[in-house]
Design a protein around this motif. Structure first.
Motif, PDB file in Angstrom:
ATOM      1  N   GLY A   1       0.807  -1.210   0.000  1.00  0.00           N
ATOM      2  CA  GLY A   1       0.000   0.000   0.000  1.00  0.00           C
ATOM      3  C   GLY A   1       0.839   1.257   0.000  1.00  0.00           C
ATOM      4  O   GLY A   1       0.402   2.283   0.511  1.00  0.00           O
ATOM      5  N   GLY A   2       2.082   1.166  -0.505  1.00  0.00           N
ATOM      6  CA  GLY A   2       2.916   2.362  -0.636  1.00  0.00           C
ATOM      7  C   GLY A   2       4.132   2.383   0.251  1.00  0.00           C
ATOM      8  O   GLY A   2       4.709   3.437   0.485  1.00  0.00           O
ATOM      9  N   GLY A   3       4.534   1.242   0.755  1.00  0.00           N
ATOM     10  CA  GLY A   3       5.739   1.174   1.587  1.00  0.00           C
ATOM     11  C   GLY A   3       5.439   0.521   2.924  1.00  0.00           C
ATOM     12  O   GLY A   3       4.294   0.190   3.229  1.00  0.00           O
ATOM     13  N   ILE A   4       6.506   0.358   3.704  1.00  0.00           N
ATOM     14  CA  ILE A   4       6.368  -0.334   4.983  1.00  0.00           C
ATOM     15  C   ILE A   4       5.952   0.680   6.045  1.00  0.00           C
ATOM     16  O   ILE A   4       6.620   1.687   6.242  1.00  0.00           O
ATOM     17  N   VAL A   5       4.861   0.425   6.723  1.00  0.00           N
ATOM     18  CA  VAL A   5       4.374   1.348   7.752  1.00  0.00           C
ATOM     19  C   VAL A   5       5.109   1.081   9.065  1.00  0.00           C
ATOM     20  O   VAL A   5       5.282  -0.073   9.459  1.00  0.00           O
ATOM     21  N   ALA A   6       5.535   2.157   9.713  1.00  0.00           N
ATOM     22  CA  ALA A   6       6.231   2.002  10.992  1.00  0.00           C
ATOM     23  C   ALA A   6       5.331   1.285  11.986  1.00  0.00           C
ATOM     24  O   ALA A   6       4.133   1.542  12.053  1.00  0.00           O
ATOM     25  N   GLY A   7       5.919   0.367  12.727  1.00  0.00           N
ATOM     26  CA  GLY A   7       5.165  -0.317  13.769  1.00  0.00           C
ATOM     27  C   GLY A   7       4.191  -1.355  13.263  1.00  0.00           C
ATOM     28  O   GLY A   7       3.412  -1.901  14.028  1.00  0.00           O
ATOM     29  N   SER A   8       4.245  -1.638  11.965  1.00  0.00           N
ATOM     30  CA  SER A   8       3.304  -2.639  11.463  1.00  0.00           C
ATOM     31  C   SER A   8       3.952  -4.012  11.514  1.00  0.00           C
ATOM     32  O   SER A   8       5.164  -4.156  11.552  1.00  0.00           O
ATOM     33  N   ILE A   9       3.124  -5.012  11.514  1.00  0.00           N
ATOM     34  CA  ILE A   9       3.633  -6.364  11.567  1.00  0.00           C
ATOM     35  C   ILE A   9       3.082  -7.108  10.359  1.00  0.00           C
ATOM     36  O   ILE A   9       1.887  -7.114  10.104  1.00  0.00           O
ATOM     37  N   ILE A  10       4.003  -7.622   9.563  1.00  0.00           N
ATOM     38  CA  ILE A  10       3.655  -8.150   8.251  1.00  0.00           C
ATOM     39  C   ILE A  10       3.988  -9.629   8.204  1.00  0.00           C
ATOM     40  O   ILE A  10       5.118 -10.019   8.481  1.00  0.00           O
ATOM     41  N   LEU A  11       3.022 -10.425   7.858  1.00  0.00           N
ATOM     42  CA  LEU A  11       3.243 -11.868   7.773  1.00  0.00           C
ATOM     43  C   LEU A  11       3.409 -12.239   6.307  1.00  0.00           C
ATOM     44  O   LEU A  11       2.558 -11.933   5.484  1.00  0.00           O
ATOM     45  N   LEU A  12       4.525 -12.882   5.990  1.00  0.00           N
ATOM     46  CA  LEU A  12       4.745 -13.342   4.619  1.00  0.00           C
ATOM     47  C   LEU A  12       4.660 -14.861   4.617  1.00  0.00           C
ATOM     48  O   LEU A  12       5.514 -15.531   5.181  1.00  0.00           O
TER      49      LEU A  12
ATOM     50  N   ASN B   1      -4.791  -6.175   4.687  1.00  0.00           N
ATOM     51  CA  ASN B   1      -3.916  -5.031   4.865  1.00  0.00           C
ATOM     52  C   ASN B   1      -4.641  -3.928   5.611  1.00  0.00           C
ATOM     53  O   ASN B   1      -5.649  -3.423   5.143  1.00  0.00           O
ATOM     54  N   ARG B   2      -4.143  -3.594   6.771  1.00  0.00           N
ATOM     55  CA  ARG B   2      -4.769  -2.512   7.524  1.00  0.00           C
ATOM     56  C   ARG B   2      -4.359  -1.155   6.973  1.00  0.00           C
ATOM     57  O   ARG B   2      -4.915  -0.146   7.353  1.00  0.00           O
ATOM     58  N   PHE B   3      -3.354  -1.122   6.101  1.00  0.00           N
ATOM     59  CA  PHE B   3      -2.836   0.168   5.623  1.00  0.00           C
ATOM     60  C   PHE B   3      -2.928   0.314   4.113  1.00  0.00           C
ATOM     61  O   PHE B   3      -2.172   1.057   3.520  1.00  0.00           O
ATOM     62  N   GLY B   4      -3.797  -0.422   3.461  1.00  0.00           N
ATOM     63  CA  GLY B   4      -3.879  -0.287   2.014  1.00  0.00           C
ATOM     64  C   GLY B   4      -4.888  -1.269   1.466  1.00  0.00           C
ATOM     65  O   GLY B   4      -5.540  -1.981   2.221  1.00  0.00           O
ATOM     66  N   SER B   5      -4.997  -1.279   0.152  1.00  0.00           N
ATOM     67  CA  SER B   5      -6.006  -2.151  -0.441  1.00  0.00           C
ATOM     68  C   SER B   5      -5.451  -3.563  -0.577  1.00  0.00           C
ATOM     69  O   SER B   5      -4.254  -3.782  -0.663  1.00  0.00           O
ATOM     70  N   THR B   6      -6.359  -4.542  -0.592  1.00  0.00           N
ATOM     71  CA  THR B   6      -5.894  -5.919  -0.720  1.00  0.00           C
ATOM     72  C   THR B   6      -5.904  -6.363  -2.170  1.00  0.00           C
ATOM     73  O   THR B   6      -5.635  -7.517  -2.456  1.00  0.00           O
ATOM     74  N   SER B   7      -6.219  -5.433  -3.075  1.00  0.00           N
ATOM     75  CA  SER B   7      -6.294  -5.900  -4.453  1.00  0.00           C
ATOM     76  C   SER B   7      -4.959  -5.732  -5.185  1.00  0.00           C
ATOM     77  O   SER B   7      -4.873  -6.024  -6.364  1.00  0.00           O
ATOM     78  N   GLU B   8      -3.939  -5.298  -4.470  1.00  0.00           N
ATOM     79  CA  GLU B   8      -2.637  -5.139  -5.131  1.00  0.00           C
ATOM     80  C   GLU B   8      -1.922  -6.475  -5.199  1.00  0.00           C
ATOM     81  O   GLU B   8      -2.104  -7.342  -4.359  1.00  0.00           O
ATOM     82  N   LEU B   9      -1.054  -6.588  -6.184  1.00  0.00           N
ATOM     83  CA  LEU B   9      -0.171  -7.734  -6.178  1.00  0.00           C
ATOM     84  C   LEU B   9       1.145  -7.411  -6.856  1.00  0.00           C
ATOM     85  O   LEU B   9       1.219  -6.478  -7.652  1.00  0.00           O
ATOM     86  N   GLY B  10       2.177  -8.109  -6.460  1.00  0.00           N
ATOM     87  CA  GLY B  10       3.499  -7.855  -7.019  1.00  0.00           C
ATOM     88  C   GLY B  10       3.980  -9.090  -7.744  1.00  0.00           C
ATOM     89  O   GLY B  10       3.727 -10.204  -7.308  1.00  0.00           O
ATOM     90  N   ILE B  11       4.655  -8.880  -8.859  1.00  0.00           N
ATOM     91  CA  ILE B  11       5.110 -10.028  -9.639  1.00  0.00           C
ATOM     92  C   ILE B  11       6.626 -10.033  -9.708  1.00  0.00           C
ATOM     93  O   ILE B  11       7.255  -9.002  -9.966  1.00  0.00           O
ATOM     94  N   PHE B  12       7.207 -11.170  -9.459  1.00  0.00           N
ATOM     95  CA  PHE B  12       8.654 -11.324  -9.469  1.00  0.00           C
ATOM     96  C   PHE B  12       9.032 -12.522 -10.321  1.00  0.00           C
ATOM     97  O   PHE B  12       8.224 -13.403 -10.565  1.00  0.00           O
ATOM     98  N   GLU B  13      10.288 -12.518 -10.713  1.00  0.00           N
ATOM     99  CA  GLU B  13      10.799 -13.689 -11.414  1.00  0.00           C
ATOM    100  C   GLU B  13      12.028 -14.175 -10.674  1.00  0.00           C
ATOM    101  O   GLU B  13      12.896 -13.377 -10.321  1.00  0.00           O
ATOM    102  N   MET B  14      12.096 -15.462 -10.390  1.00  0.00           N
ATOM    103  CA  MET B  14      13.255 -16.013  -9.684  1.00  0.00           C
ATOM    104  C   MET B  14      14.356 -16.314 -10.695  1.00  0.00           C
ATOM    105  O   MET B  14      14.162 -17.096 -11.618  1.00  0.00           O
ATOM    106  N   GLU B  15      15.491 -15.653 -10.507  1.00  0.00           N
ATOM    107  CA  GLU B  15      16.610 -15.894 -11.413  1.00  0.00           C
ATOM    108  C   GLU B  15      17.768 -16.450 -10.611  1.00  0.00           C
ATOM    109  O   GLU B  15      17.679 -16.617  -9.402  1.00  0.00           O
ATOM    110  N   ASN B  16      18.889 -16.679 -11.295  1.00  0.00           N
ATOM    111  CA  ASN B  16      20.045 -17.215 -10.575  1.00  0.00           C
ATOM    112  C   ASN B  16      20.589 -16.235  -9.561  1.00  0.00           C
ATOM    113  O   ASN B  16      21.202 -16.628  -8.585  1.00  0.00           O
ATOM    114  N   SER B  17      20.375 -14.942  -9.818  1.00  0.00           N
ATOM    115  CA  SER B  17      20.868 -13.960  -8.870  1.00  0.00           C
ATOM    116  C   SER B  17      19.720 -13.352  -8.076  1.00  0.00           C
ATOM    117  O   SER B  17      19.691 -12.169  -7.819  1.00  0.00           O
TER     118      SER B  17
END
Ligand code: TYD
Ligand code: MG
Length: 456
Positions: free
Chosen positions: A82-93, A253-269
């Motif tokens: 939702g635009g960055g890491i909020v201070a004091g928030s606890i994020i479960l991955l 997400n208490r600090f943003g929308s839940t409809s966001e998503l991020g896409i990554f690709e796993m490479e050798n590095s």
């Protein structure tokens, strides 16, 4: 004083006696006994120091400046949060083992700028983490990235107190152990207690905390729903391990929308952000094959052009086989039944295989029209030209139904150089068609697709 309680492995509910069926979630045989011993007296010392006393504040006196957001160094991750890491928030991955949770957060710890990060690992040694950091090739690396291998929460708090980091990463919550409880690491009561202690730390010191959590085979967070209540943000890291693509999805997400998503690709590095997902989800092809169709699909707030492939062939064995990768098989069977009834397509004696390219799972019903087109194309063995795409939902009567945010889908297809898009005629209302170069082909019913695609 030693005391034991029973916890449901699935939902974490607590009972004083063993039960065969959990009254909260209805699962059978999930209760496990755990010894919990808690000396209330020591609790005050063990919890992190409270900085300042709590006092009620008038809402207009609370300034938002107390909640600055830290940029993680990955725009994809910032977006999901939702635009960055909020201070004091606890994020479960959460995510399956081996999906890349440790890699993502170590990469973040190394890439975040001007921020002291403490990465606590209960799973890997210093040397292993160093090896991984070398492999990630991030330049310049954040010099203030500290590694701690420790699993006792009280010890971790001491180090946090001494080091005063601005971000803490815990890898993983299942390896932590609090001295206040006797039960072993990874048990429900430990997970609950450790998460509560870290929540307390986050709220009193304003340090954002990332907790990594493993997911059980059935896809729920191990130790599971209890954690979802405690934390502010739940991120799920998903993807097929055999493909390089990884999606970080926000479940809460208490600090943003839940409809966001991020896409990554796993490479050798390490993980690389994918800013333009359509590029990778369309398979590169020189020739045209039958059975392939491209759908404009929304994942979160993003449009992606996704290739669906179908293979329809005569069944070799008595019972035809049906299989779907990346799509719900029951929904595919429903689509086949609609085709059978409405288009009089004899699919009953055919094997049908369906595959969504890129190893991702799609739930957006707007992919249905693309899937139907792919199945028809394979069944009659006529290719669909590569510059055609689809966005529509199918009804049980064979009608093509309108989908949400059609303009966004058309715009993406237009931008990527598609020349025509099939959609529901009910989507045309109020649509500004002039702004697009792409040709819009409205359909009322699935049978009309033949006229446009397979008539010659
Ligand atoms: P990891 O972060 O250890 O997964 P998790 O913490 O979720 O269990 O990632 C493990 C996989 O990622 C591993 O199978 C190897 C792969 N990988 C790469 O392909 N490239 C890399 O640069 C790294 C660090 C890992
Ligand atoms: Mg790991």
């Amino acid at each position: 004083m030693s005391k034991s309680t029973f916890f449901c492995r699935n939902c974490g509910s607590q009972a004083s006696k063993w039960m065969g069926r959990c009254p909260a979630c209805g699962e059978w045989n999930t209760f496990e006994e755990e010894v919990i011993e808690r000396t209330i007296k020591s609790k005050g010392e063990a919890l992190p120091n409270l900085t300042g006393k709590s006092a009620p504040k008038q809402i207009q006196d609370i300034s938002l400046l107390e909640m600055p957001r830290i940029h993680s160094g990955f725009s994809e991750l910032d977006n999901v949060l939702g635009g960055g890491i909020v201070a004091g928030s606890i994020i479960l991955l959460g995510g399956e083992p081996g999906i890349g949770k440790s890699t993502l957060l170590l990469q973040m710890a190394l890439a975040v700028k001007g921020c002291k990060v403490l990465y606590v690992s209960g799973e890997e040694s210093d040397a292993q983490l160093k090896m991984r950091a070398e492999r990630l090739r991030i330049a310049p690396q954040n010099p203030d990235c500290f590694i701690l291998t420790e699993t006792i929460t009280q010890e971790i708090f001491k180090h946090i107190d001494a080091l005063k980091p601005q971000i803490v990463v815990i890898d993983s919550i299942q390896t932590l152990q609090s001295n206040l409880l006797d039960s072993g690491a990874g048990s429900i009561s430990q997970i609950k207690e450790c998460a509560a202690e870290f929540q307390h730390l986050a709220k009193t010191t304003a340090i954002p905390i990332f907790l990594i959590g493993h997911i059980t085979k059935d896809g729920s967070l191990a130790g599971p729903k209890i954690l979802e209540h405690i934390v502010d943000t739940v991120l799920q890291f998903e993807g097929d391990r055999h493909y390089g693509y990884r999606i970080v999805r926000c479940m809460k997400n208490r600090f943003g929308s839940t409809s966001e998503l991020g896409i990554f690709e796993m490479e050798n590095s390490g993980l690389r952000e994918v800013l333009n997902p359509s590029d990778i989800l369309l398979s590169q092809r020189d020739e045209e094959y039958s059975g392939s169709a491209i759908a404009a699909v929304l994942e979160g707030n993003r449009t992606m052009m996704i290739e669906t492939q179908a293979l329809v062939s005569s069944a070799v064995y008595g019972t035809p086989q049906r299989s779907a990768t990346g799509y719900d098989i029951r929904r595919m069977n429903m689509l086949l039944a609609v085709l059978e009834k409405r288009c009089r397509f004899k699919l009953g004696a055919k094997d049908v295989f369906l595959n969504i390219a890129g190893g991702i799972h799609v739930d957006d019903p707007a992919i249905n029209l693309g899937i139907v087109a792919a199945i028809l194309s394979s069944a009659i063995d006529i290719p669909i030209d590569a510059k055609t795409c689809f966005a529509g939902e199918m009804g049980l009567n064979g009608e093509v139904r309108a989908v949400s945010r059609i303009e966004q889908r058309i715009a993406e297809a237009d931008k990527l150089g598609f020349t025509r898009i099939f959609l529901s005629k009910y989507n045309l209302k109020g649509l500004q068609t002039k702004q697009f170069n792409i040709q819009l082909i409205p359909l009322g019913n699935i049978e009309e697709i033949f006229k446009h695609l397979f008539s010659d």
